[in-house]
Write a protein that holds these residues in place. Structure first.
Motif, PDB file in Angstrom:
ATOM      1  N   PRO A 146      11.239   5.450   3.384  1.00 35.44           N
ATOM      2  CA  PRO A 146      11.986   4.444   4.158  1.00 35.44           C
ATOM      3  C   PRO A 146      11.271   4.022   5.439  1.00 35.44           C
ATOM      4  CG  PRO A 146      13.470   6.166   3.377  1.00 35.44           C
ATOM      5  CD  PRO A 146      12.084   6.619   3.049  1.00 35.44           C
ATOM      6  N   GLN A 147      10.668   4.968   6.165  1.00 33.94           N
ATOM      7  CA  GLN A 147       9.985   4.620   7.409  1.00 33.94           C
ATOM      8  C   GLN A 147       8.798   3.704   7.137  1.00 33.94           C
ATOM      9  OE1 GLN A 147      10.632   7.645   6.250  1.00 33.94           O
ATOM     10  NE2 GLN A 147      11.351   9.062   7.841  1.00 33.94           N
ATOM     11  N   ALA A 148       8.076   3.971   6.038  1.00 34.28           N
ATOM     12  CA  ALA A 148       6.933   3.137   5.677  1.00 34.28           C
ATOM     13  C   ALA A 148       7.396   1.733   5.296  1.00 34.28           C
ATOM     14  CB  ALA A 148       6.167   3.776   4.521  1.00 34.28           C
ATOM     15  N   ARG A 149       8.507   1.639   4.615  1.00 38.01           N
ATOM     16  CA  ARG A 149       9.038   0.335   4.210  1.00 38.01           C
ATOM     17  C   ARG A 149       9.432  -0.494   5.438  1.00 38.01           C
ATOM     18  NH1 ARG A 149      10.868  -1.646  -0.563  1.00 38.01           N
ATOM     19  NH2 ARG A 149      10.718   0.417  -1.556  1.00 38.01           N
ATOM     20  N   VAL A 150      10.083   0.148   6.395  1.00 40.40           N
ATOM     21  CA  VAL A 150      10.494  -0.561   7.618  1.00 40.40           C
ATOM     22  C   VAL A 150       9.262  -1.077   8.367  1.00 40.40           C
ATOM     23  CG1 VAL A 150      11.544  -0.272   9.893  1.00 40.40           C
ATOM     24  CG2 VAL A 150      12.680   0.661   7.881  1.00 40.40           C
ATOM     25  N   LEU A 151       8.235  -0.228   8.512  1.00 37.78           N
ATOM     26  CA  LEU A 151       7.018  -0.631   9.213  1.00 37.78           C
ATOM     27  C   LEU A 151       6.319  -1.767   8.481  1.00 37.78           C
ATOM     28  CD1 LEU A 151       5.041  -0.135  11.535  1.00 37.78           C
ATOM     29  CD2 LEU A 151       3.884   1.551  10.085  1.00 37.78           C
ATOM     30  N   ALA A 152       6.241  -1.667   7.161  1.00 37.75           N
ATOM     31  CA  ALA A 152       5.598  -2.715   6.370  1.00 37.75           C
ATOM     32  C   ALA A 152       6.316  -4.052   6.542  1.00 37.75           C
ATOM     33  CB  ALA A 152       5.559  -2.314   4.897  1.00 37.75           C
ATOM     34  N   GLN A 153       7.619  -4.041   6.448  1.00 37.05           N
ATOM     35  CA  GLN A 153       8.387  -5.279   6.610  1.00 37.05           C
ATOM     36  C   GLN A 153       8.194  -5.871   7.997  1.00 37.05           C
ATOM     37  OE1 GLN A 153      12.323  -3.890   5.563  1.00 37.05           O
ATOM     38  NE2 GLN A 153      11.991  -4.208   3.365  1.00 37.05           N
ATOM     39  N   ASP A 154       8.116  -5.006   9.003  1.00 40.53           N
ATOM     40  CA  ASP A 154       7.912  -5.478  10.375  1.00 40.53           C
ATOM     41  C   ASP A 154       6.560  -6.173  10.522  1.00 40.53           C
ATOM     42  OD1 ASP A 154       8.717  -5.393  13.302  1.00 40.53           O
ATOM     43  OD2 ASP A 154       6.789  -4.334  13.394  1.00 40.53           O
ATOM     44  N   ARG A 155       5.590  -5.785   9.704  1.00 40.46           N
ATOM     45  CA  ARG A 155       4.246  -6.354   9.791  1.00 40.46           C
ATOM     46  C   ARG A 155       3.986  -7.414   8.723  1.00 40.46           C
ATOM     47  NH1 ARG A 155       0.653  -1.039  11.601  1.00 40.46           N
ATOM     48  NH2 ARG A 155       1.832  -0.692  13.523  1.00 40.46           N
ATOM     49  N   GLY A 156       5.035  -7.812   8.038  1.00 37.56           N
ATOM     50  CA  GLY A 156       4.903  -8.870   7.041  1.00 37.56           C
ATOM     51  C   GLY A 156       4.221  -8.437   5.770  1.00 37.56           C
ATOM     52  N   ILE A 157       4.246  -7.144   5.498  1.00 39.66           N
ATOM     53  CA  ILE A 157       3.622  -6.612   4.286  1.00 39.66           C
ATOM     54  C   ILE A 157       4.701  -6.379   3.237  1.00 39.66           C
ATOM     55  CG2 ILE A 157       2.428  -4.598   3.324  1.00 39.66           C
ATOM     56  CD1 ILE A 157       1.062  -4.282   6.071  1.00 39.66           C
ATOM     57  N   GLU A 158       4.448  -6.855   2.031  1.00 39.56           N
ATOM     58  CA  GLU A 158       5.405  -6.688   0.934  1.00 39.56           C
ATOM     59  C   GLU A 158       5.255  -5.310   0.303  1.00 39.56           C
ATOM     60  OE1 GLU A 158       6.474  -8.678  -3.433  1.00 39.56           O
ATOM     61  OE2 GLU A 158       4.971  -9.607  -2.115  1.00 39.56           O
ATOM     62  N   CYS A 159       6.363  -4.682  -0.016  1.00 37.78           N
ATOM     63  CA  CYS A 159       6.362  -3.378  -0.684  1.00 37.78           C
ATOM     64  C   CYS A 159       6.726  -3.539  -2.156  1.00 37.78           C
ATOM     65  CB  CYS A 159       7.353  -2.423  -0.014  1.00 37.78           C
ATOM     66  SG  CYS A 159       6.881  -1.915   1.647  1.00 37.78           S
ATOM     67  N   VAL A 160       5.963  -2.897  -3.020  1.00 40.46           N
ATOM     68  CA  VAL A 160       6.230  -2.944  -4.457  1.00 40.46           C
ATOM     69  C   VAL A 160       6.224  -1.523  -4.999  1.00 40.46           C
ATOM     70  CG1 VAL A 160       5.445  -3.743  -6.714  1.00 40.46           C
ATOM     71  CG2 VAL A 160       5.176  -5.223  -4.707  1.00 40.46           C
ATOM     72  N   VAL A 161       7.346  -1.105  -5.573  1.00 40.25           N
ATOM     73  CA  VAL A 161       7.421   0.199  -6.220  1.00 40.25           C
ATOM     74  C   VAL A 161       7.021   0.024  -7.681  1.00 40.25           C
ATOM     75  CG1 VAL A 161       8.918   2.111  -6.895  1.00 40.25           C
ATOM     76  CG2 VAL A 161       9.218   1.023  -4.660  1.00 40.25           C
ATOM     77  N   VAL A 162       6.019   0.773  -8.121  1.00 35.46           N
ATOM     78  CA  VAL A 162       5.508   0.620  -9.484  1.00 35.46           C
ATOM     79  C   VAL A 162       5.913   1.818 -10.329  1.00 35.46           C
ATOM     80  CG1 VAL A 162       3.578  -0.834  -8.807  1.00 35.46           C
ATOM     81  CG2 VAL A 162       3.289   1.629  -8.809  1.00 35.46           C
ATOM     82  N   ASN A 163       6.176   1.551 -11.590  1.00 31.73           N
ATOM     83  CA  ASN A 163       6.542   2.585 -12.547  1.00 31.73           C
ATOM     84  C   ASN A 163       5.312   2.913 -13.388  1.00 31.73           C
ATOM     85  OD1 ASN A 163       7.461   3.867 -15.043  1.00 31.73           O
ATOM     86  ND2 ASN A 163       9.524   3.367 -14.371  1.00 31.73           N
ATOM     87  N   TYR A 164       4.778   4.101 -13.169  1.00 33.18           N
ATOM     88  CA  TYR A 164       3.535   4.485 -13.832  1.00 33.18           C
ATOM     89  C   TYR A 164       3.682   4.500 -15.354  1.00 33.18           C
ATOM     90  CZ  TYR A 164      -0.580   7.352 -14.947  1.00 33.18           C
ATOM     91  OH  TYR A 164      -1.750   7.838 -15.466  1.00 33.18           O
ATOM     92  N   ASP A 165       4.806   5.032 -15.850  1.00 33.54           N
ATOM     93  CA  ASP A 165       5.008   5.103 -17.295  1.00 33.54           C
ATOM     94  C   ASP A 165       5.101   3.710 -17.914  1.00 33.54           C
ATOM     95  OD1 ASP A 165       4.905   7.833 -17.356  1.00 33.54           O
ATOM     96  OD2 ASP A 165       7.065   8.116 -17.185  1.00 33.54           O
ATOM     97  N   GLU A 166       5.750   2.793 -17.224  1.00 37.67           N
ATOM     98  CA  GLU A 166       5.833   1.429 -17.742  1.00 37.67           C
ATOM     99  C   GLU A 166       4.453   0.795 -17.819  1.00 37.67           C
ATOM    100  OE1 GLU A 166       8.543  -0.893 -15.474  1.00 37.67           O
ATOM    101  OE2 GLU A 166      10.290  -0.285 -16.649  1.00 37.67           O
ATOM    102  N   LEU A 167       3.650   1.030 -16.811  1.00 33.34           N
ATOM    103  CA  LEU A 167       2.308   0.478 -16.809  1.00 33.34           C
ATOM    104  C   LEU A 167       1.481   1.020 -17.964  1.00 33.34           C
ATOM    105  CD1 LEU A 167       1.460   0.556 -12.988  1.00 33.34           C
ATOM    106  CD2 LEU A 167       1.823  -1.474 -14.408  1.00 33.34           C
TER     107      LEU A 167
END
Length: 224
Positions: free
Chosen positions: A192-213
């Motif tokens: 959560p802390q990383a997501r908040v910092l990323a959003q504050d800096r205009g960086i998009e967060c993407v959670v990837v599913n390794y098994d799906e890939l």
């Protein structure tokens, strides 16, 4: 490695003091000199330990009880283990360990996301893997309708990863051939802390599913 199961009392003295009353425990003496005291619980973490470099000296008190004194080489810290009753004592040659081979490490994620860039966003295409900057390589350089996209990939997304991508973006946006460059922070799990910092800096967060890939996820195992 030496493994000892014993009823023991353990006292640590130095930067802090700690006392373990008499109880049955497992003591590990590793080839690197480290000494670890474990209980039958508490997961993997030892109750107390001494890290190398250190020395171990065995002595017998006037009462006939064996005592270990483990002394740190670079400090005054000592670990004293009083062995009231030794239940088991054995030595084992483990040899050289090949190391942990993880499934789904960042390298594999990078390879899979390079093959499936649309997972990161619609219209995304790969320009180059390991795009080199003056401070290190960006995992993926992609592009979409909006321009260049720098992708940083982690197994577990934490604040350090966001800071790393921020530095890459600052450099890459100075290059007239690349700018504007936006950032995507991709991971199997994002704190959560990383997501908040990323959003504050205009960086998009993407959670990837390794098994799906990898194309091996079984849809029948899904709850929803």
């Amino acid at each position: 490695m030496r493994l000892v199961v014993a009823k023991c009392q353990v006292d640590y003295a130095g930067r802090l003091t700690a006392h373990l009353p008499l109880a049955t425990r497992v003591i590990m003496v590793k080839a690197d000199g480290s000494v670890l005291v474990h209980a039958d619980g508490g997961s993997y973490k030892p109750l107390n330990w001494m890290s190398p470099p250190c020395t171990l000296r065995e002595s017998v008190g006037d009462d006939g009880v064996v005592e270990w004194t483990v002394a740190a080489t670079k400090s005054d810290d000592t670990l004293r283990i009083r062995l009231e009753e030794v239940i088991h004592d054995s030595d084992h040659e483990l040899g050289i360990d090949p190391g942990l081979q993880k499934d789904g490490v960042e390298k594999h994620l990078q390879e899979l996301l390079a093959e499936h860039t649309t997972t990161l966003g619609p219209g995304m295409s790969l320009v180059r893997r390991e795009y080199m900057t003056a401070i290190g390589p960006v995992d993926l350089l992609c592009k979409d309708a909006g321009g260049s996209v720098a992708v940083e990939i982690k197994r577990r997304g934490e604040i350090d990863g966001v800071e790393q991508l921020t530095r890459y973006l600052e450099l890459m946006n100075r290059d007239p051939k690349l700018r504007p460059v936006r950032g995507v922070f991709a991971a199997q799990e994002i704190k959560p802390q990383a997501r908040v910092l990323a959003q504050d800096r205009g960086i998009e967060c993407v959670v990837v599913n390794y098994d799906e890939l990898r194309g091996i996820e079984d849809p029948s195992l899904r709850l929803f």
